[in-house]
Design an enzyme around this catalytic site. Structure first.
Site, PDB file in Angstrom:
ATOM      1  N   HIS A 140      24.527  66.684 -24.095  1.00  0.00           N
ATOM      2  CA  HIS A 140      24.520  68.081 -24.497  1.00  0.00           C
ATOM      3  C   HIS A 140      23.375  68.322 -25.472  1.00  0.00           C
ATOM      4  O   HIS A 140      23.286  67.616 -26.479  1.00  0.00           O
ATOM      5  CB  HIS A 140      25.843  68.442 -25.176  1.00  0.00           C
ATOM      6  CG  HIS A 140      27.043  68.116 -24.356  1.00  0.00           C
ATOM      7  ND1 HIS A 140      27.676  66.895 -24.420  1.00  0.00           N
ATOM      8  CD2 HIS A 140      27.712  68.848 -23.438  1.00  0.00           C
ATOM      9  CE1 HIS A 140      28.692  66.891 -23.570  1.00  0.00           C
ATOM     10  NE2 HIS A 140      28.738  68.055 -22.964  1.00  0.00           N
ATOM     11  N   GLU A 164      30.516  72.855 -17.129  1.00  0.00           N
ATOM     12  CA  GLU A 164      29.153  72.858 -17.652  1.00  0.00           C
ATOM     13  C   GLU A 164      28.153  73.563 -16.747  1.00  0.00           C
ATOM     14  O   GLU A 164      28.243  73.486 -15.526  1.00  0.00           O
ATOM     15  CB  GLU A 164      28.675  71.407 -17.836  1.00  0.00           C
ATOM     16  CG  GLU A 164      29.494  70.623 -18.828  1.00  0.00           C
ATOM     17  CD  GLU A 164      29.039  69.176 -18.972  1.00  0.00           C
ATOM     18  OE1 GLU A 164      29.350  68.586 -20.017  1.00  0.00           O
ATOM     19  OE2 GLU A 164      28.384  68.640 -18.057  1.00  0.00           O
ATOM     20  N   CYS A 175      23.849  61.457 -19.348  1.00  0.00           N
ATOM     21  CA  CYS A 175      24.361  62.826 -19.437  1.00  0.00           C
ATOM     22  C   CYS A 175      24.493  63.171 -20.911  1.00  0.00           C
ATOM     23  O   CYS A 175      24.639  62.287 -21.743  1.00  0.00           O
ATOM     24  CB  CYS A 175      25.734  62.948 -18.790  1.00  0.00           C
ATOM     25  SG  CYS A 175      25.814  62.395 -17.088  1.00  0.00           S
ATOM     26  N   TYR A 187      29.073  72.893 -12.622  1.00  0.00           N
ATOM     27  CA  TYR A 187      30.267  72.298 -12.028  1.00  0.00           C
ATOM     28  C   TYR A 187      31.437  72.407 -12.994  1.00  0.00           C
ATOM     29  O   TYR A 187      31.274  72.631 -14.197  1.00  0.00           O
ATOM     30  CB  TYR A 187      30.030  70.831 -11.672  1.00  0.00           C
ATOM     31  CG  TYR A 187      30.080  69.913 -12.860  1.00  0.00           C
ATOM     32  CD1 TYR A 187      31.223  69.158 -13.138  1.00  0.00           C
ATOM     33  CD2 TYR A 187      29.003  69.824 -13.744  1.00  0.00           C
ATOM     34  CE1 TYR A 187      31.286  68.338 -14.248  1.00  0.00           C
ATOM     35  CE2 TYR A 187      29.055  69.016 -14.854  1.00  0.00           C
ATOM     36  CZ  TYR A 187      30.202  68.277 -15.100  1.00  0.00           C
ATOM     37  OH  TYR A 187      30.265  67.474 -16.215  1.00  0.00           O
ATOM     38  N   TRP A 206      30.277  65.125 -11.048  1.00  0.00           N
ATOM     39  CA  TRP A 206      29.004  65.841 -11.152  1.00  0.00           C
ATOM     40  C   TRP A 206      27.891  65.087 -10.440  1.00  0.00           C
ATOM     41  O   TRP A 206      27.061  65.692  -9.769  1.00  0.00           O
ATOM     42  CB  TRP A 206      28.645  66.139 -12.607  1.00  0.00           C
ATOM     43  CG  TRP A 206      28.476  64.942 -13.494  1.00  0.00           C
ATOM     44  CD1 TRP A 206      27.342  64.212 -13.694  1.00  0.00           C
ATOM     45  CD2 TRP A 206      29.494  64.328 -14.276  1.00  0.00           C
ATOM     46  NE1 TRP A 206      27.586  63.177 -14.559  1.00  0.00           N
ATOM     47  CE2 TRP A 206      28.886  63.224 -14.944  1.00  0.00           C
ATOM     48  CE3 TRP A 206      30.843  64.598 -14.502  1.00  0.00           C
ATOM     49  CZ2 TRP A 206      29.593  62.397 -15.811  1.00  0.00           C
ATOM     50  CZ3 TRP A 206      31.540  63.770 -15.373  1.00  0.00           C
ATOM     51  CH2 TRP A 206      30.919  62.689 -16.016  1.00  0.00           C
ATOM     52  N   HIS A 246      29.901  75.321 -21.263  1.00  0.00           N
ATOM     53  CA  HIS A 246      28.920  74.921 -22.270  1.00  0.00           C
ATOM     54  C   HIS A 246      27.694  74.314 -21.589  1.00  0.00           C
ATOM     55  O   HIS A 246      27.698  74.035 -20.390  1.00  0.00           O
ATOM     56  CB  HIS A 246      29.534  73.953 -23.290  1.00  0.00           C
ATOM     57  CG  HIS A 246      30.120  72.716 -22.697  1.00  0.00           C
ATOM     58  ND1 HIS A 246      31.375  72.682 -22.117  1.00  0.00           N
ATOM     59  CD2 HIS A 246      29.634  71.456 -22.599  1.00  0.00           C
ATOM     60  CE1 HIS A 246      31.630  71.450 -21.700  1.00  0.00           C
ATOM     61  NE2 HIS A 246      30.579  70.702 -21.967  1.00  0.00           N
ATOM     62  N   HIS A 255      36.178  69.414 -25.307  1.00  0.00           N
ATOM     63  CA  HIS A 255      36.725  68.857 -24.068  1.00  0.00           C
ATOM     64  C   HIS A 255      38.237  68.699 -24.157  1.00  0.00           C
ATOM     65  O   HIS A 255      38.747  67.871 -24.913  1.00  0.00           O
ATOM     66  CB  HIS A 255      36.063  67.517 -23.745  1.00  0.00           C
ATOM     67  CG  HIS A 255      34.596  67.632 -23.508  1.00  0.00           C
ATOM     68  ND1 HIS A 255      33.664  67.350 -24.469  1.00  0.00           N
ATOM     69  CD2 HIS A 255      33.903  68.022 -22.419  1.00  0.00           C
ATOM     70  CE1 HIS A 255      32.455  67.553 -23.980  1.00  0.00           C
ATOM     71  NE2 HIS A 255      32.567  67.960 -22.736  1.00  0.00           N
ATOM     72  N   GLU A 307      35.772  69.022 -17.609  1.00  0.00           N
ATOM     73  CA  GLU A 307      34.357  69.289 -17.876  1.00  0.00           C
ATOM     74  C   GLU A 307      34.024  70.621 -17.220  1.00  0.00           C
ATOM     75  O   GLU A 307      34.449  70.882 -16.090  1.00  0.00           O
ATOM     76  CB  GLU A 307      33.465  68.182 -17.300  1.00  0.00           C
ATOM     77  CG  GLU A 307      33.348  66.954 -18.161  1.00  0.00           C
ATOM     78  CD  GLU A 307      32.451  67.132 -19.377  1.00  0.00           C
ATOM     79  OE1 GLU A 307      32.127  68.291 -19.726  1.00  0.00           O
ATOM     80  OE2 GLU A 307      32.098  66.112 -19.993  1.00  0.00           O
ATOM     81  N   GLU A 359      21.552  55.925 -25.901  1.00  0.00           N
ATOM     82  CA  GLU A 359      22.536  55.248 -25.054  1.00  0.00           C
ATOM     83  C   GLU A 359      22.010  53.958 -24.455  1.00  0.00           C
ATOM     84  O   GLU A 359      22.774  53.018 -24.239  1.00  0.00           O
ATOM     85  CB  GLU A 359      22.991  56.176 -23.918  1.00  0.00           C
ATOM     86  CG  GLU A 359      23.801  57.356 -24.378  1.00  0.00           C
ATOM     87  CD  GLU A 359      24.382  58.147 -23.218  1.00  0.00           C
ATOM     88  OE1 GLU A 359      24.412  57.620 -22.081  1.00  0.00           O
ATOM     89  OE2 GLU A 359      24.812  59.287 -23.446  1.00  0.00           O
TER      90      GLU A 359
END
Length: 197
Positions: free
Chosen positions: A64, A110, A62, A99, A157, A26, A19, A108, A82
């Site tokens: 990855h 992605e 959110c 987006y 997003w 990604h 980032h 971002e 989280e």
């Protein structure tokens, strides 16, 4: 997982190195956690220390996926890490969401499939302060209206996703489950064994 323009994996990189002002495409995911029946959505406020979009309200989780990690498993893992939530397997609803957004010089970029799940009735979030500053349950109809009117400030997003999710119908519990074959190739089981289940 770094992707080419067709959504195929072309390599990996540490999150801390990805980032920046020229973030490569990604793979990511977004998870929306609803109360039983789908009336309330659990919103989270991103920690002020986050590299990207700190302090903004957004969807529940959110993140990855790691290489070879199914997006459904990755979303459940991040909900546990989280928010301390143990969730059932999520449903895929927007397999091709993508987006690009920028804030403070950090971008971002992605391909970000969207999943939904109902929380157990006794679910109580226990946020990791490194990830989440605040949580709140909000009526889904109020989220949709707040995004449409601009009265609810959310991550870029999430604003786009809410618009697309609202087009699936007013009742999240009745949204159709999407075909995993529509996922980006890097996230599909026929491309990476065990990638989505």
């Amino acid at each position: 997982m770094l992707l080419d323009e067709t959504g195929r994996a072309v390599g990996t990189a540490p999150k801390a190195q990805v980032h920046h002002a020229d973030t490569p495409l990604h793979l990511a995911f977004s998870l929306y956690v609803f109360s039983a029946g789908g009336e309330l959505l659990l919103l989270t406020r991103r920690a002020a220390t986050k590299t990207t979009f700190p302090g903004l309200w957004t969807n529940t989780v959110c993140g990855h996926p790691g290489p070879g990690e199914p997006v459904g498993a990755a979303s459940a893992r991040r909900a546990r890490e989280e928010l301390g939530l143990e969730l059932a397997a999520p449903r895929l609803v927007l397999p091709q969401f993508a987006y690009r957004a920028e804030m403070g010089g950090v971008v971002e970029h992605e391909l970000c499939p969207v999943l939904v799940v109902e929380a157990p009735p006794d679910a109580v979030p226990s946020p990791d302060p490194a990830e989440v500053d605040q949580t709140r349950w909000v009526r889904w109809a109020d989220v949709v209206e707040g995004v449409r009117s601009g009265g609810l400030a959310m991550s870029p997003w999430a604003r786009e996703q809410v618009g697309q999710l609202a087009r699936l119908g007013p009742d999240p519990a009745r949204w159709p489950t999407a075909d995993p074959a529509l996922l980006p190739p890097a996230a599909r089981a026929d491309q990476v064994p065990g990638q989505y289940s």
